[in-house]
Design a protein around this motif. Sequence first.
Motif, PDB file in Angstrom:
ATOM      1  N   PRO A  93      10.505  40.965 -10.473  1.00 49.49           N
ATOM      2  CA  PRO A  93      10.862  40.988  -8.957  1.00 49.49           C
ATOM      3  C   PRO A  93      11.242  42.106  -8.013  1.00 49.49           C
ATOM      4  O   PRO A  93      11.113  41.862  -7.304  1.00 49.49           O
ATOM      5  N   GLY A  94      10.768  43.565  -8.864  1.00 50.99           N
ATOM      6  CA  GLY A  94      10.623  44.486  -8.469  1.00 50.99           C
ATOM      7  C   GLY A  94       9.014  44.386  -7.163  1.00 50.99           C
ATOM      8  O   GLY A  94       9.173  45.766  -6.430  1.00 50.99           O
ATOM      9  N   LEU A  95       8.478  43.824  -7.730  1.00 48.11           N
ATOM     10  CA  LEU A  95       7.306  43.654  -6.770  1.00 48.11           C
ATOM     11  C   LEU A  95       7.426  43.015  -5.247  1.00 48.11           C
ATOM     12  O   LEU A  95       6.575  43.366  -4.660  1.00 48.11           O
ATOM     13  N   GLN A  96       9.129  42.161  -5.076  1.00 50.82           N
ATOM     14  CA  GLN A  96       8.871  41.744  -3.978  1.00 50.82           C
ATOM     15  C   GLN A  96       9.117  43.058  -2.822  1.00 50.82           C
ATOM     16  O   GLN A  96       8.548  42.013  -1.901  1.00 50.82           O
ATOM     17  N   SER A  97       9.394  43.962  -2.881  1.00 50.23           N
ATOM     18  CA  SER A  97       9.463  45.249  -2.145  1.00 50.23           C
ATOM     19  C   SER A  97       7.930  45.882  -1.747  1.00 50.23           C
ATOM     20  O   SER A  97       7.574  46.340  -0.886  1.00 50.23           O
ATOM     21  N   ARG A  98       6.828  45.264  -2.200  1.00 51.24           N
ATOM     22  CA  ARG A  98       5.408  45.281  -2.046  1.00 51.24           C
ATOM     23  C   ARG A  98       5.009  44.600  -1.422  1.00 51.24           C
ATOM     24  O   ARG A  98       3.393  44.243  -1.406  1.00 51.24           O
ATOM     25  N   ILE A  99       5.284  42.829  -1.415  1.00 52.85           N
ATOM     26  CA  ILE A  99       4.271  41.934  -0.704  1.00 52.85           C
ATOM     27  C   ILE A  99       3.994  41.878   0.544  1.00 52.85           C
ATOM     28  O   ILE A  99       2.484  42.023   0.182  1.00 52.85           O
ATOM     29  N   GLU A 100       4.460  42.603   1.633  1.00 55.18           N
ATOM     30  CA  GLU A 100       3.631  42.697   2.870  1.00 55.18           C
ATOM     31  C   GLU A 100       2.183  43.377   1.978  1.00 55.18           C
ATOM     32  O   GLU A 100       1.802  43.095   2.622  1.00 55.18           O
ATOM     33  N   GLU A 101       3.043  45.174   1.644  1.00 54.59           N
ATOM     34  CA  GLU A 101       1.454  45.718   1.166  1.00 54.59           C
ATOM     35  C   GLU A 101       0.596  44.622   0.257  1.00 54.59           C
ATOM     36  O   GLU A 101      -1.170  44.585   0.551  1.00 54.59           O
ATOM     37  N   ALA A 102       0.892  43.878  -0.200  1.00 52.46           N
ATOM     38  CA  ALA A 102      -0.196  42.946  -1.405  1.00 52.46           C
ATOM     39  C   ALA A 102      -0.354  41.622  -0.467  1.00 52.46           C
ATOM     40  O   ALA A 102      -1.902  41.907  -0.859  1.00 52.46           O
ATOM     41  N   VAL A 103      -0.277  41.072   0.446  1.00 61.39           N
ATOM     42  CA  VAL A 103      -0.717  40.677   1.429  1.00 61.39           C
ATOM     43  C   VAL A 103      -1.752  41.100   1.819  1.00 61.39           C
ATOM     44  O   VAL A 103      -2.856  40.495   1.715  1.00 61.39           O
ATOM     45  N   SER A 104      -1.732  41.874   2.611  1.00 57.79           N
ATOM     46  CA  SER A 104      -2.746  42.456   3.115  1.00 57.79           C
ATOM     47  C   SER A 104      -4.335  43.374   2.245  1.00 57.79           C
ATOM     48  O   SER A 104      -5.177  42.980   2.656  1.00 57.79           O
ATOM     49  N   LYS A 105      -3.075  43.654   1.686  1.00 61.88           N
ATOM     50  CA  LYS A 105      -4.820  44.033   0.286  1.00 61.88           C
ATOM     51  C   LYS A 105      -5.367  42.692  -0.091  1.00 61.88           C
ATOM     52  O   LYS A 105      -6.376  42.749   0.229  1.00 61.88           O
ATOM     53  N   GLY A 106      -4.573  42.432  -0.618  1.00 65.65           N
ATOM     54  CA  GLY A 106      -5.186  40.011  -1.104  1.00 65.65           C
ATOM     55  C   GLY A 106      -5.909  39.911   0.115  1.00 65.65           C
ATOM     56  O   GLY A 106      -7.235  39.435  -0.329  1.00 65.65           O
ATOM     57  N   TYR A 107      -5.767  39.726   1.153  1.00 65.29           N
ATOM     58  CA  TYR A 107      -6.141  38.823   2.438  1.00 65.29           C
ATOM     59  C   TYR A 107      -7.386  39.638   2.924  1.00 65.29           C
ATOM     60  O   TYR A 107      -8.741  38.950   3.288  1.00 65.29           O
ATOM     61  N   LYS A 108      -7.535  41.020   2.814  1.00 67.28           N
ATOM     62  CA  LYS A 108      -8.990  41.643   3.355  1.00 67.28           C
ATOM     63  C   LYS A 108      -9.609  40.782   2.005  1.00 67.28           C
ATOM     64  O   LYS A 108     -10.944  41.142   2.104  1.00 67.28           O
ATOM     65  N   TYR A 109      -9.844  41.314   0.773  1.00 71.14           N
ATOM     66  CA  TYR A 109     -10.218  40.936  -0.194  1.00 71.14           C
ATOM     67  C   TYR A 109     -11.101  39.474  -0.457  1.00 71.14           C
ATOM     68  O   TYR A 109     -11.893  38.939  -0.223  1.00 71.14           O
ATOM     69  N   GLY A 110      -9.720  38.290   0.668  1.00 73.93           N
ATOM     70  CA  GLY A 110     -10.388  37.196   0.019  1.00 73.93           C
ATOM     71  C   GLY A 110     -11.013  36.800   1.260  1.00 73.93           C
ATOM     72  O   GLY A 110     -11.466  36.572   1.015  1.00 73.93           O
ATOM     73  N   ARG A 111     -10.349  38.001   2.471  1.00 74.03           N
ATOM     74  CA  ARG A 111     -11.621  37.009   3.761  1.00 74.03           C
ATOM     75  C   ARG A 111     -13.033  37.601   3.301  1.00 74.03           C
ATOM     76  O   ARG A 111     -13.220  37.126   4.176  1.00 74.03           O
ATOM     77  N   LYS A 112     -13.104  38.931   2.732  1.00 80.39           N
ATOM     78  CA  LYS A 112     -15.029  39.116   2.460  1.00 80.39           C
ATOM     79  C   LYS A 112     -15.166  38.278   1.618  1.00 80.39           C
ATOM     80  O   LYS A 112     -16.578  37.551   1.700  1.00 80.39           O
TER      81      LYS A 112
END
Length: 148
Positions: A93-112
């Motif tokens: 649950p501590g990762l909840q605070s990093r969701i915005e960052e994880a989405v940004s990074k994950g999307y960057k790679y997902g887009r590629k």
Amino acid sequence: MREKLYDRDFYSWSCQQAQLLREKKFEQVDWTNVIEEIEDLGRSEYRALVSAIEQLTLHLLKWQYQKEYRSPSWRNYVDKQRIKIEQILEDNPGLQSRIEEAVSKGYKYGRKGASKETFLEINIFPESCPYTWEELVDDNFFQGNKDE
């Protein structure tokens, strides 16, 4: 110089360190490496979240931009990634605070990845994630279904 157990046999080292901690033999613990490994465990959970978001967004982009190729397996893969994200966040649950960052990074790679898998130019896909967090984790959300 004698090679340390940590460098020679990580499994045996980790068992040894756990035993030393159980026995409260703190002076014998390899603290430098124990601390490093604990920090790495946290990083690996974050990387798992980013990876699941990467795969989820890659398949949502494929679903949205290649309607003619949609298949039940794509939908199933999206569902699996949503479940994986849910499991990761339930366990961490501590990762909840990093969701915005994880989405940004994950999307960057997902887009590629979507560009490579679809053979579409990368600039066809939005530069930042076009999906809200709520949409990403909504089992019923598949971009394009509501417009058709």
